[in-house]
Scaffold this motif. Structure first.
Motif, PDB file in Angstrom:
ATOM      1  N   ALA A 163       0.814  -1.220   0.000  1.00  0.00           N
ATOM      2  CA  ALA A 163       0.000   0.000   0.000  1.00  0.00           C
ATOM      3  C   ALA A 163       0.850   1.274   0.000  1.00  0.00           C
ATOM      4  N   SER A 167      -4.752   1.268  -0.335  1.00  0.00           N
ATOM      5  CA  SER A 167      -5.115   0.283  -1.356  1.00  0.00           C
ATOM      6  C   SER A 167      -5.542  -1.019  -0.702  1.00  0.00           C
ATOM      7  N   THR A 195      -4.276  -0.220  -9.605  1.00  0.00           N
ATOM      8  CA  THR A 195      -3.997   1.175  -9.939  1.00  0.00           C
ATOM      9  C   THR A 195      -3.268   1.188 -11.276  1.00  0.00           C
ATOM     10  N   ASN A 247      -7.008   1.857  -7.144  1.00  0.00           N
ATOM     11  CA  ASN A 247      -7.593   0.903  -6.200  1.00  0.00           C
ATOM     12  C   ASN A 247      -8.888   0.279  -6.723  1.00  0.00           C
TER      13      ASN A 247
END
Length: 200
Positions: free
Chosen positions: A135, A158, A164, A180
């Motif tokens: 993340a 995320s 992404t 996300n």
């Protein structure tokens, strides 16, 4: 105009010891199915086991695509804001980070952007890369693409295997195509890795 297409995903759901769970393998497999129709050149993953296992699961759907480890994708805190930059509620999160750790995080963040966040030169071929990471590095890449202040990485999170997509095109600013996105996951596999109180 050359384009670098980055498909960036957080690893699948993992246990408290950082090992991928069956749920995480299923998430990664579904992401692989989603990406299977694209001309992917390479799959790169963090050195951590949960990311490596997710990349291998995803790769089962991308026949012949090379898979390799990239040290720049390791989980790390990319930027420790000073007290004036961050909301008070975040202050405790950074307790215990000394200047040496903060500097190491900044170096890693710089290496991450230098390796994956660069616009291709005119005449270079288009590339399509999948990055399986964590993340925080995803948040840093998005923040960098948007040219947002460094502290803004803290506002981006995320979910496991949330996708992404960032495009880097010659002569243009980077484009955040999606962030996300979990549409490859059924409802019961979405939002893992996100605080329960923040899920819709």
């Amino acid at each position: 105009m050359a384009t670098r297409h980055l498909y960036v995903a957080r690893h699948g759901a993992a246990d408290a010891f950082g090992e991928i769970k069956d749920t995480g393998r299923r998430q990664a497999s579904l992401l692989g199915e989603r990406l299977a129709g694209l001309p992917i050149d390479h799959i790169r993953h963090s050195p951590l086991p949960r990311a490596a296992a997710s990349a291998q699961e995803l790769a089962r759907h991308l026949s012949g695509v090379p898979v390799s480890e990239s040290a720049e994708l390791v989980d790390h805190v990319p930027y420790v804001p000073d007290a004036a930059e961050m909301p008070r509620s975040w202050a405790g999160f950074f307790d215990g980070y000394d200047e040496a750790e903060a500097a190491a995080g900044r170096r890693l963040a710089g290496a991450l952007v230098a390796r994956f966040g660069q616009v291709p030169a005119a005449g270079e071929p288009d590339t399509y890369e999948v990055l399986v990471t964590h993340a925080y590095p995803i948040a840093w890449l998005v923040r960098d693409a948007l040219d947002a202040p460094p502290v803004r990485w803290l506002s981006l999170d995320s979910a496991n295997t949330g996708l992404t997509v960032i495009e880097y095109r010659t002569g243009l600013a980077p484009t955040l195509v999606m962030f996300n996105d979990m549409s490859h996951l059924p409802a019961e596999l979405r939002w893992t890795g996100i605080r329960a109180d923040g899920r819709p």
